[in-house]
Design a protein around this motif. Structure first.
Motif, PDB file in Angstrom:
ATOM      1  N   ASP A  87       0.822  -1.203   0.000  1.00  0.00           N
ATOM      2  CA  ASP A  87       0.000   0.000   0.000  1.00  0.00           C
ATOM      3  C   ASP A  87       0.862   1.261   0.000  1.00  0.00           C
ATOM      4  N   LEU A  88       1.951   1.254   0.763  1.00  0.00           N
ATOM      5  CA  LEU A  88       2.859   2.399   0.762  1.00  0.00           C
ATOM      6  C   LEU A  88       3.452   2.616  -0.623  1.00  0.00           C
ATOM      7  N   HIS A  89       3.735   1.529  -1.310  1.00  0.00           N
ATOM      8  CA  HIS A  89       4.244   1.660  -2.676  1.00  0.00           C
ATOM      9  C   HIS A  89       3.160   2.188  -3.609  1.00  0.00           C
ATOM     10  N   ARG A  90       1.970   1.655  -3.486  1.00  0.00           N
ATOM     11  CA  ARG A  90       0.858   2.095  -4.353  1.00  0.00           C
ATOM     12  C   ARG A  90       0.597   3.583  -4.190  1.00  0.00           C
ATOM     13  N   ARG A  91       0.750   4.085  -2.985  1.00  0.00           N
ATOM     14  CA  ARG A  91       0.491   5.503  -2.696  1.00  0.00           C
ATOM     15  C   ARG A  91       1.672   6.398  -3.034  1.00  0.00           C
ATOM     16  N   GLY A  92       2.762   5.824  -3.508  1.00  0.00           N
ATOM     17  CA  GLY A  92       3.914   6.626  -3.903  1.00  0.00           C
ATOM     18  C   GLY A  92       4.815   7.031  -2.767  1.00  0.00           C
ATOM     19  N   ILE A  93       4.649   6.435  -1.599  1.00  0.00           N
ATOM     20  CA  ILE A  93       5.482   6.765  -0.441  1.00  0.00           C
ATOM     21  C   ILE A  93       6.793   5.986  -0.494  1.00  0.00           C
ATOM     22  N   VAL A  94       6.709   4.748  -0.942  1.00  0.00           N
ATOM     23  CA  VAL A  94       7.885   3.881  -1.085  1.00  0.00           C
ATOM     24  C   VAL A  94       8.053   3.531  -2.558  1.00  0.00           C
ATOM     25  N   ASP A  95       9.274   3.657  -3.055  1.00  0.00           N
ATOM     26  CA  ASP A  95       9.533   3.401  -4.476  1.00  0.00           C
ATOM     27  C   ASP A  95      10.094   2.014  -4.755  1.00  0.00           C
ATOM     28  N   GLY A  96      10.850   1.463  -3.809  1.00  0.00           N
ATOM     29  CA  GLY A  96      11.496   0.182  -4.069  1.00  0.00           C
ATOM     30  C   GLY A  96      11.775  -0.562  -2.789  1.00  0.00           C
ATOM     31  N   PHE A  97      12.323  -1.770  -2.939  1.00  0.00           N
ATOM     32  CA  PHE A  97      12.484  -2.658  -1.795  1.00  0.00           C
ATOM     33  C   PHE A  97      13.823  -3.397  -1.856  1.00  0.00           C
ATOM     34  N   ARG A  98      14.403  -3.574  -0.663  1.00  0.00           N
ATOM     35  CA  ARG A  98      15.559  -4.440  -0.492  1.00  0.00           C
ATOM     36  C   ARG A  98      15.084  -5.652   0.306  1.00  0.00           C
ATOM     37  N   ILE A  99      15.310  -6.857  -0.207  1.00  0.00           N
ATOM     38  CA  ILE A  99      14.778  -8.072   0.403  1.00  0.00           C
ATOM     39  C   ILE A  99      15.863  -8.743   1.232  1.00  0.00           C
ATOM     40  N   ASP A 100      15.586  -8.876   2.535  1.00  0.00           N
ATOM     41  CA  ASP A 100      16.523  -9.489   3.447  1.00  0.00           C
ATOM     42  C   ASP A 100      16.509 -11.008   3.304  1.00  0.00           C
ATOM     43  N   HIS A 101      17.672 -11.607   3.257  1.00  0.00           N
ATOM     44  CA  HIS A 101      17.873 -13.060   3.328  1.00  0.00           C
ATOM     45  C   HIS A 101      16.886 -13.852   2.461  1.00  0.00           C
ATOM     46  N   PRO A 102      16.909 -13.670   1.148  1.00  0.00           N
ATOM     47  CA  PRO A 102      15.980 -14.419   0.296  1.00  0.00           C
ATOM     48  C   PRO A 102      16.230 -15.924   0.313  1.00  0.00           C
ATOM     49  N   ASP A 103      17.455 -16.340   0.616  1.00  0.00           N
ATOM     50  CA  ASP A 103      17.748 -17.774   0.608  1.00  0.00           C
ATOM     51  C   ASP A 103      17.071 -18.512   1.751  1.00  0.00           C
ATOM     52  N   GLY A 104      16.520 -17.797   2.715  1.00  0.00           N
ATOM     53  CA  GLY A 104      15.768 -18.442   3.770  1.00  0.00           C
ATOM     54  C   GLY A 104      14.354 -18.810   3.366  1.00  0.00           C
ATOM     55  N   LEU A 105      13.897 -18.311   2.232  1.00  0.00           N
ATOM     56  CA  LEU A 105      12.522 -18.542   1.797  1.00  0.00           C
ATOM     57  C   LEU A 105      12.383 -19.910   1.141  1.00  0.00           C
ATOM     58  N   ALA A 106      11.172 -20.449   1.205  1.00  0.00           N
ATOM     59  CA  ALA A 106      10.929 -21.762   0.611  1.00  0.00           C
ATOM     60  C   ALA A 106      11.174 -21.735  -0.889  1.00  0.00           C
ATOM     61  N   ASP A 107      10.784 -20.643  -1.544  1.00  0.00           N
ATOM     62  CA  ASP A 107      10.927 -20.523  -2.993  1.00  0.00           C
ATOM     63  C   ASP A 107      11.203 -19.058  -3.313  1.00  0.00           C
ATOM     64  N   PRO A 108      12.457 -18.635  -3.305  1.00  0.00           N
ATOM     65  CA  PRO A 108      12.773 -17.226  -3.551  1.00  0.00           C
ATOM     66  C   PRO A 108      12.210 -16.696  -4.867  1.00  0.00           C
ATOM     67  N   GLU A 109      12.255 -17.514  -5.909  1.00  0.00           N
ATOM     68  CA  GLU A 109      11.755 -17.049  -7.206  1.00  0.00           C
ATOM     69  C   GLU A 109      10.263 -16.768  -7.142  1.00  0.00           C
ATOM     70  N   HIS A 110       9.513 -17.652  -6.503  1.00  0.00           N
ATOM     71  CA  HIS A 110       8.067 -17.442  -6.360  1.00  0.00           C
ATOM     72  C   HIS A 110       7.788 -16.189  -5.544  1.00  0.00           C
ATOM     73  N   TYR A 111       8.552 -15.988  -4.485  1.00  0.00           N
ATOM     74  CA  TYR A 111       8.354 -14.796  -3.663  1.00  0.00           C
ATOM     75  C   TYR A 111       8.565 -13.530  -4.490  1.00  0.00           C
ATOM     76  N   LEU A 112       9.628 -13.495  -5.271  1.00  0.00           N
ATOM     77  CA  LEU A 112       9.898 -12.309  -6.085  1.00  0.00           C
ATOM     78  C   LEU A 112       8.821 -12.100  -7.139  1.00  0.00           C
ATOM     79  N   ASP A 113       8.274 -13.183  -7.667  1.00  0.00           N
ATOM     80  CA  ASP A 113       7.151 -13.051  -8.597  1.00  0.00           C
ATOM     81  C   ASP A 113       5.939 -12.439  -7.892  1.00  0.00           C
ATOM     82  N   GLN A 114       5.678 -12.903  -6.659  1.00  0.00           N
ATOM     83  CA  GLN A 114       4.564 -12.346  -5.887  1.00  0.00           C
ATOM     84  C   GLN A 114       4.750 -10.844  -5.680  1.00  0.00           C
TER      85      GLN A 114
END
Length: 803
Positions: free
Chosen positions: A242-269
């Motif tokens: 929502d913060l991104h949609r409203r133009g308050i946040v422009d981008g994201f840094r993702i912490d520790h993606p290798d801890g996720l079950a499926d990093p590629e799926h998460y990034l697609d989401q």
């Protein structure tokens, strides 16, 4: 435009650079807003904020998230963030935020984490039960919490567990800890009540038997979140999206993606939820490893850039430094130190994770028609895990593993088999299970995913947090994602190869030299790189420190680390030095540890530090040496910074590092930044005042490079080209961007005084060129002497003027 600068699909503010701010209660959104005008004048396009969602009380970093539904009250709440964004936008700047998708905090007052509180209260019947990565088969369907200071029976006998009330509901209290009591189970003794709960309390040393949730590495108070589930992703990312949609946040840094079950799926989401926002991932690449091409990300957060910049500028005296280290610690190679450290990390720090894999492997093997003992599978899994060389092999459920994933698993298999050939049958079986991503066995599928999630912690705890505190040949190279072996081949070609690949595949990824996680800041490493050229004085300094270490009974490797820390961080206070040494020696896990500190050993180390700082002979020699190194330190400091700022990618400046900041590992790198003095310094330089000292020089180079990136964004965008610059001298390294920009920096400045330039020159393409750093003009088409280009500063930034 997409091919000119990294704005997102909505056409927002072009992203040309970032400035990392570490937020906490003492430096929140309002304090950040006060510094926006200064950062805008510095040339920064985007603030890069540490996590902004509600974290645990007193958090100094924000990675212990408690509540995904609100922006941190400690930082100023959503209103404060919105206000910060408004100020940033007034100065044509945007905001990038750090995201923590992998885990949440287990606070002492567990009701502060509402999903976790609900699970503790209702168990597997809770709507939030699927949120957390819990192995419910262990502990009889309960959530095991090894958080007590002693076993449960002793804690009960000491009457440290009591019944109480919170919000009108019965609870169990243990000092500051509060746990819920399920409805209808609150009668009887504390022991009776606990026996009826959906959780099982235990002593912290009993975690091998009861810890059944995935952690962040080995931190018991951080519980993994199953963000791969759509409902969990939506709930944990709704505010950020929502913060991104409203133009308050422009981008994201993702912490520790290798801890996720499926990093590629998460990034697609995340891509789908944000319509393609700029996203970078904290992916630590090893050696020549590359990001998976299918990931929806602009690139990494830049540890790979640190590695190649360091390798390009590493000192040429590797043989001398290697001989010194061998005399200190014998001839054990780096690979053997890593193997021992990974074994320690796996069997002493991460054993609960290993045992979970064993439980899954036993069932998966049985489902595949194999009867194998748990002991054999544990030995095989352990042998594979200690031979991991990268943080993860990406095997995705439902898809046949690609060649890179198979190669990584095969490399682990080969390493394990070479060391323990008697395990061949078990290793072959486990390998086949780990690569069977299309299996219908629930245990097999869980094994495939959870194994990959354990690889990262083994690497992090075994290499970063153990090996790098034991193997001290040249600690400037002991960096996250770094390569200590780069001392053997100091080579700018590694920089060029990486940069050409970055330009082709991830031209808008992040580059950096310092982060909140680096083992030592960029200016500490630069001073060490300069000192490493002077092997004679290096040996002389070690002789002074070693003599006192022998008298105080401090082991030589630790004393050698202390000496290098003094050289790199000089001048440094005893308070800061002691705090670093406590962390370094405990992370090494040889003579003292966090869980079982040896006070006598540590006091000896502190005594050695005090002697080095207080003894006229040692401190005097150190001060004189560092003073004599000033011109070399200047060259390496400015050279590494300019290279980072002009490589392919979006450069990040870690807070305060626009001037010289010789900080060490966290929390030393989170010390307050004096922005006022930096504002005054930039004002003076912009007003034409003379540069006086390295702080001025670094601020000058940084601000001019950042402003150029902002004003000439197309030179650094996705379409910009990169090619190495031929210098005909080992003492210079450079490259050309977009055929209109030349970066040239001095290399091996100490040896240059001996060798001289010997007529080395570069050939500028046709046109009129101006050095952005000093205004000197050159005509292309002819060779220009390196000695002329680098006479004023040890770096040059040449821009070809438009016709």
């Amino acid at each position: 435009m997409a091919d000119e600068s990294p704005g997102d699909a909505a056409g927002r503010r072009p992203l040309t650079s970032t400035y990392r701010l570490q937020l906490h209660a003492g430096f929140g959104f309002a304090a950040a807003a006060e510094n926006v005008p200064y950062l805008a004048r510095l040339g920064i396009s985007h603030l890069y904020l540490s996590p902004v969602l509600q974290a645990a009380a007193g958090s100094t970093h924000g990675y212990d998230v408690l509540d995904h539904t609100r922006v941190s009250d400690d930082l100023g709440g959503e209103a404060g963030l919105v206000s910060l964004a408004e100020v940033a936008h007034e100065h044509a700047m945007g905001i990038v935020v750090d995201v923590v998708p992998n885990h949440m905090s287990i606070p002492a007052a567990t009701y502060l984490n509402r999903p976790l509180w609900d699970v503790l209260r209702l168990g597997r019947d809770s709507d939030a039960a699927a949120w957390f990565d819990i192995d419910w088969d262990l502990c009889g369907g309960k959530l095991g919490l090894p958080l007590l200071g002693a076993p449960l029976t002793q804690t009960l006998e000491a009457r440290e567990l009591t019944l109480g009330e919170h919000g009108g509901q019965p609870v169990v209290r243990y000092h500051d800890h509060v746990f819920p009591v399920a409805a209808g189970t609150g009668s009887g003794t504390v022991d009776d009540v606990l026996a009826r709960q959906h959780y099982q309390l235990a002593g912290w040393r009993e975690k091998d038997e009861v810890l059944n949730y995935r952690r962040f590495f080995d931190i018991d108070t951080l519980i993994a979140v199953r963000v791969e589930l759509a409902e969990v992703f939506d709930a944990t990312h709704a505010v950020l999206v929502d913060l991104h949609r409203r133009g308050i946040v422009d981008g994201f840094r993702i912490d520790h993606p290798d801890g996720l079950a499926d990093p590629e799926h998460y990034l697609d989401q995340l891509r789908d939820a944000t319509n393609g926002a700029w996203v970078v991932v904290e992916k630590i690449l090893q050696h020549d490893e590359r990001l998976p091409a299918s990931w929806a990300t602009a690139g990494t957060t830049g540890y790979d850039a640190i590695r190649v910049v360091q390798q390009a500028l590493a000192p040429p005296s590797g043989a001398d430094l290697d001989a010194l280290w061998r005399a200190v610690d014998g001839a054990e190679p780096l690979e053997q130190t890593e193997l021992v450290a990974k074994n320690l990390a796996l069997y002493e720090l991460l054993r609960p994770e290993l045992l979970r894999l064993v439980r899954r492997a036993v069932t998966a093997a049985r489902d595949a028609g194999h009867e194998v003992s748990a002991g054999d599978l544990e030995t095989a899994l352990g042998a594979l895990l200690v031979h991991v060389q990268v943080y993860r092999a990406y095997v995705r459920l439902g898809s046949q593993p690609d060649g890179q994933a198979v190669a990584q698993i095969d490399a682990q298999h080969a390493g394990a088999l070479a060391g323990q050939p008697e395990l061949a049958a078990s290793l072959d079986l486990v390998r086949s299970l780990l690569l069977d991503a299309t299996t219908k066995s629930a245990a097999g599928r869980d094994l495939v995913v959870r194994y990959q999630q354990v690889c990262g912690p083994v690497m992090a705890k075994g290499v970063e947090d153990t090996t790098f505190y034991r193997w001290h040949r040249f600690v400037a190279l002991n960096e996250v994602g770094g390569d200590p072996a780069a001392l053997d081949e100091p080579d700018p070609q590694a920089l060029h190869t990486w940069a050409e690949g970055q330009s082709a595949t991830h031209p808008l990824g992040m580059t950096t030299l310092s982060t909140h996680d680096t083992k030592r800041g960029e200016d500490v490493r630069a001073q060490l790189l300069a000192a490493g050229e002077d092997a004679d004085n290096w040996a002389a300094m070690w002789s002074l420190v070693r003599a006192q270490a022998v008298e105080l009974e401090v082991d030589e490797p630790t004393a050698y680390l202390l000496m290098q820390t003094l050289v790199g961080a000089w001048p440094i206070s005893l308070e800061r030095l002691d705090a670093y040494l406590e962390k370094a020696t405990r992370e090494a896990k040889q003579f003292t540890t966090w869980s079982d500190p040896d006070d006598d050993y540590e006091q000896n180390v502190y005594a050695l530090a005090a002697h080095c700082l207080g003894d006229d002979l040692v401190a005097g020699a150190l001060a004189a040496w560092v003073d004599n190194l000033a011109s070399s330190v200047r060259a390496v400091t400015l050279g590494s910074k300019l290279v980072q700022l002009t490589l392919p990618g979006v450069p990040d400046v870690y807070q305060g590092c626009e001037t010289v900041e010789r900080f060490l590992v966290d929390p030393d790198n989170r010390r307050p930044v004096d922005f006022g003095s930096r504002r005054e310094r930039l004002d003076r330089l912009d007003s034409g005042g003379p540069r006086d000292g390295l702080d001025d020089d670094k601020l000058w180079v940084t601000s001019r490079a950042l402003r150029l990136r902002r004003d000439e964004a197309q030179l650094f965008g996705a379409a910009s080209t990169y090619r190495p610059l031929t210098t005909a001298s080992a003492h210079a390294v450079g490259f050309i961007r977009g055929e209109r920009l030349v970066t040239l920096v001095m290399r091996w400045p100490g040896w240059l005084e001996r060798d001289g330039w010997a007529g080395a020159a570069i050939a500028l393409p046709d046109g009129e060129w101006v050095d952005v750093l000093n205004g000197r003009r050159y005509t292309g088409g002819d060779e220009v002497q390196c000695e002329q280009l680098l006479a004023d500063l040890p770096v040059a930034l040449l821009l070809r003027e438009s016709e």
